[in-house]
Design an enzyme around this catalytic site. Structure first.
Site, short mmCIF file in Angstrom:
data_model
loop_
_atom_site.label_atom_id
_atom_site.label_comp_id
_atom_site.label_asym_id
_atom_site.label_seq_id
_atom_site.Cartn_x
_atom_site.Cartn_y
_atom_site.Cartn_z
N TYR A 110 -13.63 17.26 -17.20
CA TYR A 110 -14.24 15.91 -17.24
C TYR A 110 -15.31 15.88 -16.41
CZ TYR A 110 -14.07 10.92 -16.45
OH TYR A 110 -14.45 9.62 -16.45
N ASP B 127 -4.89 19.33 -15.16
CA ASP B 127 -4.99 17.78 -15.66
C ASP B 127 -4.63 17.66 -17.01
OD1 ASP B 127 -6.30 15.56 -16.94
OD2 ASP B 127 -8.08 15.67 -15.39
N LYS C 199 -5.61 6.66 -19.97
CA LYS C 199 -5.77 7.32 -21.57
C LYS C 199 -4.61 7.21 -22.36
CE LYS C 199 -9.93 8.00 -19.59
NZ LYS C 199 -10.27 9.40 -19.13
N ARG D 279 0.88 -1.30 -0.06
CA ARG D 279 0.01 -0.11 -0.20
C ARG D 279 0.68 1.23 0.05
NH1 ARG D 279 -2.21 1.70 4.88
NH2 ARG D 279 -2.96 -0.52 5.30
C1 LIG Z 1 -10.68 10.01 -17.99
C2 LIG Z 1 -10.57 11.18 -17.32
C3 LIG Z 1 -10.22 11.43 -15.99
C4 LIG Z 1 -10.84 10.22 -15.04
O1 LIG Z 1 -9.75 9.06 -14.98
P1 LIG Z 1 -10.17 7.62 -14.96
O2 LIG Z 1 -8.84 6.99 -15.07
O3 LIG Z 1 -11.35 7.26 -15.75
O4 LIG Z 1 -10.62 7.53 -13.33
C5 LIG Z 1 -9.84 12.59 -15.29
N1 LIG Z 1 -9.67 13.68 -16.18
C6 LIG Z 1 -9.61 13.44 -17.69
C7 LIG Z 1 -9.26 14.69 -18.56
C8 LIG Z 1 -10.18 12.20 -18.26
O5 LIG Z 1 -10.18 12.12 -19.40
#
Ligand SMILES: *Cc1c(COP(=O)(O)O)cnc(C)c1O
Length: 390
Positions: free
Chosen positions: A102, A173, A198, A50
Site C-alpha cells: 500500500y 497486512d 476496507k 483514550r
Molecule cells: C487502505 C490501506 C491501508 C491504510 O488504511 P487507512 O484506513 O486508509 O489508513 C493500509 N494497508 C492496506 C493494504 C490498505 O489497503
C-alpha cells in the site's frame, strides 16, 4: 462455546455483552470521554476513552476472535495502526518489507520512520532471496499478500520460517483478504494489520485500523502505546465497524463472485493486455494462494492498451466511481499511478509494473451484469467521444 466464523462476526467469542440489563441486541455506542470512579483507588475498568471505551473494546474482541488472536487494538485508521506498530522499533533497527505495498505504508516508512532512524530493505518477497537481506539489526518482515496493486502472492509460511529462524517478527497486512479468506496466525504470522476502512467496515463510510497480536507481551506493549499516542478508534466509528463485520462473510462471497465475472469479461476484451487476479488458474501465485487462503478475493488489476484508454475508462463509467479505497459495497476503480501509489519512487513503480495503463478495481456487491455492462460501454465508447481518439 466454539462457534463458526459467521457466528463470530456477530457475537465474537460469545454473547457476553447485554450487561446493561436492557437486552439490547445491538451493542450500545458509549459516547463518553470519561468514567466516574466508585472511590479513590477503584475503577469500573474504564477510566478515560483514550485508554479504553466499551464500544471500542467490543469491536476489538470481535476482530481478535476472527483472526484467532490473543488481542486486537482498534485505531482511527489503518495508517494510525501501522504508525503505532512502528513505535515497537527503535533507531538503528532494520526491517525487510515487500516493495509492492500500500502506497501509504511506503510513504510512512520512507518519510517518517527513516527520519526516526529505522532503515528498510524494500524487496520483492516473491522472487528475491529474503534471507540474504537479514542483518544483525533486522527486527521484522512486513508483507501484504496478495500485494497492492500487482496481486503477487507471497508465501506466508515461508516468510514465517525465515522470521522464526532469525528471531524476527512477521507482520502481515491482511486487509485485502480479510480474515474470512485468510488467517495469517494459522500460517505463522506474529502481528496482523487491517485497514478496517476496507472489508471489515465494508460500506465506504468510515475509517478504522487494527493491530491483532497473538501474544500477551505484544498486546501489553501496544496497549501502552495506544493510551500514550492517543490514536484509538472513536465509539461511533467502532460501532460502524461492528455493524459492518456482521455481514462480512456475505459481502466477501458476493464481491468475489462479482470480481470473477469482471475478470472473465476483461479476459475477453481485446483492448485489455493483462489481468492480475490471483484466482486465475495457472498464474504464478495460484497454488500458493490455494494453500494459504480459502478464496481469491475481490481485488483485481488490469492493464489496457494505452494511457488514453485508461483515462477514458476512468471518466466514462456511469455506475462505477473513479475513487480511492476498496473493500466496500460499491465497486470502485482506482488509478494507482496518481492515487494510491503516487508517492512510490518511479523506478520502484515501473519495476513493479505500475504504469500509466494500469487500473485497479475493487468489486462491490452490486449485480454483476450491471458492472460488466458498465465496463463494456466504457470500452465501446473509446475513440467515439467528441469525434477524436480519446
Ligand atoms: C487502505 C490501506 C491501508 C491504510 O488504511 P487507512 O484506513 O486508509 O489508513 C493500509 N494497508 C492496506 C493494504 C490498505 O489497503
Amino acid at each position: 462455546m466454539e462457534t463458526g466464523f459467521a457466528t463470530k462476526c456477530i457475537y465474537g467469542n460469545g454473547r457476553d455483552f447485554e450487561k446493561d440489563g436492557t437486552g439490547a441486541i445491538s451493542f450500545p455506542i458509549y459516547q463518553t470521554a470519561t468514567y466516574a470512579h466508585p472511590a479513590v483507588g477503584q475503577s469500573t475498568g474504564f477510566d478515560y476513552s483514550r485508554l479504553q471505551n466499551p464500544t471500542r473494546q467490543q469491536v476489538e474482541k470481535v476482530v481478535a476472535s476472527l483472526e484467532g488472536g490473543a488481542d486486537a487494538l482498534a485505531f482511527a485508521s489503518g495508517m494510525a495502526a501501522i504508525t503505532a506498530l512502528m513505535e515497537l522499533f527503535r533507531p538503528g533497527d532494520h526491517l525487510i518489507t515487500d516493495s509492492d505495498l500500500y502506497g501509504g505504508s511506503i510513504r510512512l516508512f520512507d518519510h517518517v520512520s527513516e527520519k526516526n532512524g529505522i532503515t528498510f530493505s524494500h524487496i520483492d518477497c516473491t522472487s528475491e532471496d529474503v534471507e540474504s537481506y537479514v542483518r544483525p539489526n533486522t527486527k521484522a518482515i512486513f508483507i501484504e499478500t496478495p500485494t497492492n496493486p500487482m496481486m503477487n502472492v507471497i508465501d506466508i509460511r515461508k516468510m514465517s520460517g525465515i522470521a522464526r529462524k532469525h528471531g524476527l517478527l512477521l507482520v502481515v497486512d491482511n486487509t485485502f483478504m480479510s480474515p474470512y479468506f485468510q488467517r495469517p496466525f494459522e500460517l505463522g504470522a506474529d502481528i496482523i494489520i487491517h485497514s478496517g476502512t476496507k472489508f471489515l467496515g465494508g460500506h465506504n463510510d468510515t475509517l478504522a485500523g487494527f493491530i491483532v497480536v497473538n501474544s500477551q507481551e505484544l498486546a501489553d506493549r501496544l496497549r501502552f502505546l495506544i493510551k500514550t499516542v492517543g490514536s484509538g478508534l472513536a465509539p461511533f466509528d467502532s460501532w460502524l465497524i461492528l455493524r459492518g463485520i456482521k455481514t462480512l462473510p456475505l459481502r466477501m462471497e458476493k464481491a468475489q463472485a462479482n470480481a470473477k465475472a469482471i475478470v472473465s469479461y476483461l479476459l475477453s476484451q481485446p483492448r485489455v493486455k493483462k489481468v492480475y487476479y490471483p484466482g486465475i488458474q495457472g498464474t504464478a501465485g495460484y497454488e500458493i494462494l490455494r494453500s494459504q487462503a480459502s478464496g481469491s478475493g475481490s481485488m483485481l488489476t488490469f492493464e489496457v492498451e494505452s494511457r488514453e484508454l485508461a483515462l477514458h475508462i476512468l471518466r466514462s463509467t456511469r455506475l462505477i466511481p473513479f475513487a480511492e479505497s476498496l473493500g466496500g459495497t460499491e465497486t470502485l476503480l482506482t488509478y494507482p499511478l496518481t492515487q494510491t501509489h503516487a508517492d512510490v519512487p518511479e523506478e520502484v513503480r515501473l519495476k513493479n509494473g505500475i504504469t500509466d495503463r494500469v487500473l485497479r478495481l475493487s468489486a462491490g456487491i452490486e449485480d454483476a451484469k450491471d458492472l460488466t455492462d458498465d465496463l463494456e460501454q466504457a470500452f465501446a465508447s473509446f475513440g467515439k467521444e467528441n469525434g477524436n481518439a480519446g
